[in-house]
Write an enzyme that holds these catalytic residues in place. Structure first.
Site, mmCIF file in Angstrom:
data_model
loop_
_atom_site.group_PDB
_atom_site.id
_atom_site.type_symbol
_atom_site.label_atom_id
_atom_site.label_comp_id
_atom_site.label_asym_id
_atom_site.label_seq_id
_atom_site.Cartn_x
_atom_site.Cartn_y
_atom_site.Cartn_z
ATOM 1 N N LYS A 74 24.995 -30.190 26.158
ATOM 2 C CA LYS A 74 25.488 -30.122 24.777
ATOM 3 C C LYS A 74 24.350 -30.522 23.842
ATOM 4 C CE LYS A 74 29.434 -31.676 21.939
ATOM 5 N NZ LYS A 74 30.664 -32.512 21.927
ATOM 6 N N SER A 149 34.914 -30.070 20.699
ATOM 7 C CA SER A 149 33.678 -29.611 20.095
ATOM 8 C C SER A 149 32.635 -29.118 21.093
ATOM 9 C CB SER A 149 33.049 -30.733 19.266
ATOM 10 O OG SER A 149 32.662 -31.804 20.112
ATOM 11 N N SER A 173 36.893 -33.717 23.155
ATOM 12 C CA SER A 173 35.914 -32.632 23.093
ATOM 13 C C SER A 173 35.361 -32.157 24.426
ATOM 14 C CB SER A 173 34.739 -33.022 22.200
ATOM 15 O OG SER A 173 35.098 -32.860 20.860
HETATM 16 N N1 GLN Z 1 38.388 -32.487 17.890
HETATM 17 C C1 GLN Z 1 38.233 -33.906 17.654
HETATM 18 C C2 GLN Z 1 37.549 -34.113 16.330
HETATM 19 O O1 GLN Z 1 37.374 -33.173 15.652
HETATM 20 C C3 GLN Z 1 37.494 -34.511 18.783
HETATM 21 C C4 GLN Z 1 36.040 -34.333 18.705
HETATM 22 C C5 GLN Z 1 35.307 -34.927 19.847
HETATM 23 O O2 GLN Z 1 35.875 -35.376 20.839
HETATM 24 N N2 GLN Z 1 34.011 -35.002 19.676
HETATM 25 O O3 GLN Z 1 37.207 -35.191 15.943
#
Ligand code: GLN
Length: 472
Positions: A74, A149, A173
Site C-alpha cells: 500500500k 481504503s 481498510s
Molecule cells: N473507511 C474508513 C475511513 O474512511 C476506514 C479507513 C481505514 O481503515 N483506513 O476512515
C-alpha cells in the site's frame, strides 16, 4: 500458485525467483491498465532482487521463508528512495529516506516487492475513489469499487498481480476491501505488527496486515511481519508463537458468538445468508455457536468518526509545504501553508481535518472528542464481558457486496456506513479478519468477519482455515 507454494519451490531450487517475478510483472503489464491497482510498479528493482535470491539459493544459503514471493505494498508504507504518495498530491515528489519495518522484514524473509498500490488519499475512504490518481476497479466486476481504503492491495491480489499485498486498517481498510474483492484480509491485534514507516492516519487505531488468496498465506505473512520493534513505542514487547503452526487445529469445542448488533439491521439479506452458511460450517466442525451481544457496538461508527478525524487533524498538520512534497508559493509563510494545503489535499481529507479540528476545539472538546472516548471505553468493556463467554465472534465484514463506482461518492454518510461492521474492533484493538465465503445475489464476493480477543490470532486463524476448507 499460493505464496507458500512459491516459497517452497524457490527454496528447493525447483523454480527460480526470477521466473516467478517475471510472471507476475507480466500479469501486471497485461492487466493493470484496466484495474489501476498500482500507483507505481518497481519492475527493475524486483527483477534485481529476484536474481539476488536465486544467487542465495545457488550458494546453498537460506533465502528466507517467503523466498521469491512477490509482494505489493500500500502506498502509505515507506520505501527508501521510492515515492510514497498516500495517493495524495501533497506528497508529490517526496521519497522516504528509510524503509518501514514491515518492508525490511519482508525483504529479509526473501519476499520481492513489486510496487506501490493505490488507496483512498491518506487511507480515508471505503472505495479507493478518494485517490488523487483516479479510482481502482474491482477485478471481479470492473464497474464496481474494490472497497477501501486499501483497494489497490485487495485488487492486486484478486487480479493475480501479486500473491501477497500489505494494507493498513484504521476502521476496516484491510477487511472491507478483502471482502469486496473475495480475498483474505487480516487486521492484527493493535501492537502486534510494527507501524514504524506507516504514514499515520489515526495512531490509536492504525494497524498493518496482509491480503492473500488463502488463509495459510496470510498466516505465513503475519508470522514474518509480527513481533516487537523498538522503533514503534506501541509495539507489543513479547514475540508471539507462529500462527501457521496451529492452523490445522480445527474449532472443535470452541465457543463462537454471532454478534447480534453487527449481523441484523442494515445487512443485505444475501450477505446475512452467507454468514448463516459460515456459522453452519463452524457448527459442523464442532464449534458451539450462540448469539452474542455487545450493546455499545452500535455506537462504534459514531465514536470512530470523531476519534479518527481528531487524530488525523493532528497527524496531517505536518504537511505544511516545508517538510514534505508539494509547496505552492505565496507572499507570506501562512499564505504558503494555506495555498499548499488547499491545493494538495482532496475534499475528503479536508472534510476529516475540519471535523477533527472542530471535535478537538475548546468548547466542543467535551461534547465530541471527550464523549467519543467515553463511548470507546464502553465498547471495550462490553467486549471484555463477551470474551468471558466466547472464544471468537463472527459477523459480516461489509453490509453489502461491492457497490458501483460513483454510487456513494456524493453521500459521505452512505460511504461511512460501509465500515459499520469493521470499526468496533479498531476501537478495542482486538484481532479480526475477513474470509471470503461465497457470493451474493449479484454474483460478487461476500466476506465473513472473524473477531478474536487481543492476541487471539492463533484461534482466529483456526476458524478461518475451517471456513476456507468448508467451501466447495
Ligand atoms: N473507511 C474508513 C475511513 O474512511 C476506514 C479507513 C481505514 O481503515 N483506513 O476512515
Amino acid at each position: 500458485m499460493t505464496a507458500v507454494e512459491i516459497a517452497a519451490a524457490v527454496r528447493s531450487g525447483q523454480r527460480s525467483a526470477r521466473s516467478v517475478v517475471d510472471e507476475y510483472l507480466g500479469a501486471i503489464a497485461d492487466g493493470d491498465d484496466d484495474i489501476h491497482a498500482f500507483n507505481l510498479v518497481t519492475a527493475a528493482q524486483a527483477r534485481a532482487r529476484a536474481d539476488e535470491i536465486d544467487a542465495t539459493v545457488a550458494a546453498g544459503r537460506d533465502p528466507g521463508p517467503l523466498a521469491g514471493v512477490p509482494v505489493a505494498l500500500k502506498d502509505n508504507l515507506c520505501t527508501r528512495g521510492v515515492p510514497t504518495t498516500c495517493s495524495s498530491r501533497i506528497l508529490e515528489g517526496w521519497a522516504p529516506p528509510y524503509d518501514a519495518t514491515v518492508v525490511e522484514q519482508l525483504r529479509n524473509a526473501g519476499a520481492v516487492t513489486v510496487g506501490k498500490t493505490n488507496m483512498d488519499e491518506f487511507a480515508m475512504g471505503s472505495s479507493t475513489e478518494n485517490s488523487a490518481f483516479g479510482p481502482t476497479r474491482n477485478p471481479c466486476d470492473p464497474s464496481r469499487v474494490p472497497g477501501g481504503s486499501s483497494g489497490g492491495s485487495a485488487a492486486a491480489v484478486a487480479a493475480g498481480f501479486a500473491p501477497v499485498a500489505l494494507g493498513s486498517d484504521t476502521g476496516g481498510s484491510i477487511r472491507q476491501p478483502a471482502a469486496l474483492c473475495g480475498v483474505v484480509g487480516v487486521k492484527p491485534t493493535y501492537g502486534l505488527v510494527s507501524r514504524y514507516g506507516l504514514v499515520a492516519f489515526a495512531s490509536s487505531l492504525d494497524q498493518i496486515g496482509p491480503f492473500t488468496a488463502t488463509v495459510a498465506d496470510s498466516a505465513a505473512v503475519l508470522d514474518v511481519i509480527s513481533g516487537p520493534d523498538s522503533r514503534d513505542s506501541t509495539s507489543i514487547g513479547d514475540a508471539q508463537p507462529p500462527v501457521a503452526d496451529t492452523l490445522g487445529d480445527g474449532v472443535d469445542g470452541l465457543r463462537v458468538g454471532v454478534l447480534s448488533e453487527l449481523s441484523g439491521d442494515g445487512i443485505s439479506p444475501d450477505v446475512a445468508a452467507r454468514l448463516q452458511a459460515a456459522v453452519g460450517a463452524l457448527e459442523t466442525a464442532g464449534a458451539r455457536v450462540a448469539q452474542a451481544s455487545v450493546p455499545a457496538a452500535v455506537y462504534g461508527l459514531s465514536a470512530y468518526y470523531l476519534i479518527s478525524p481528531a487524530e488525523a487533524s493532528s497527524n496531517l498538520a505536518r504537511y505544511d509545504g516545508v517538510r514534505y512534497g508539494l509547496r505552492v508559493d505565496a507572499a507570506s509563510t501562512p499564505d504558503m501553508n494555506t495555498a499548499t494545503r488547499s491545493t494538495g489535499f482532496g475534499d475528503e481529507v479536508k472534510r476529516r481535518i475540519m471535523i477533527g479540528t472542530y471535535a478537538l476545539s475548546a468548547g466542543y472538546y467535551d461534547a465530541y472528542y471527550g464523549k467519543a472516548q467515553k463511548v470507546r471505553t464502553l465498547i471495550i468493556n462490553d467486549f471484555a464481558s463477551v470474551w468471558e463467554q466466547f472464544d471468537l465472534l463472527v459477523s459480516p465484514t461489509s453490509p453489502t457486496t461491492a457497490f458501483s463506482l460513483g454510487e456513494r461518492t456524493a453521500d459521505p454518510m452512505a460511504m461511512y456506513m460501509s465500515d459499520v461492521c469493521t470499526v468496533p474492533v479498531n476501537l478495542t484493538g482486538q484481532a479480526a479478519m475477513s474470509v471470503p465465503y461465497g457470493v451474493g445475489d449479484d454474483g460478487l464476493p461476500v466476506g465473513v468477519q472473524i473477531m478474536a480477543p487481543a492476541l487471539g490470532e492463533a484461534v482466529m486463524f483456526r476458524a478461518a482455515a475451517v471456513l476456507e476448507a468448508s467451501l466447495p
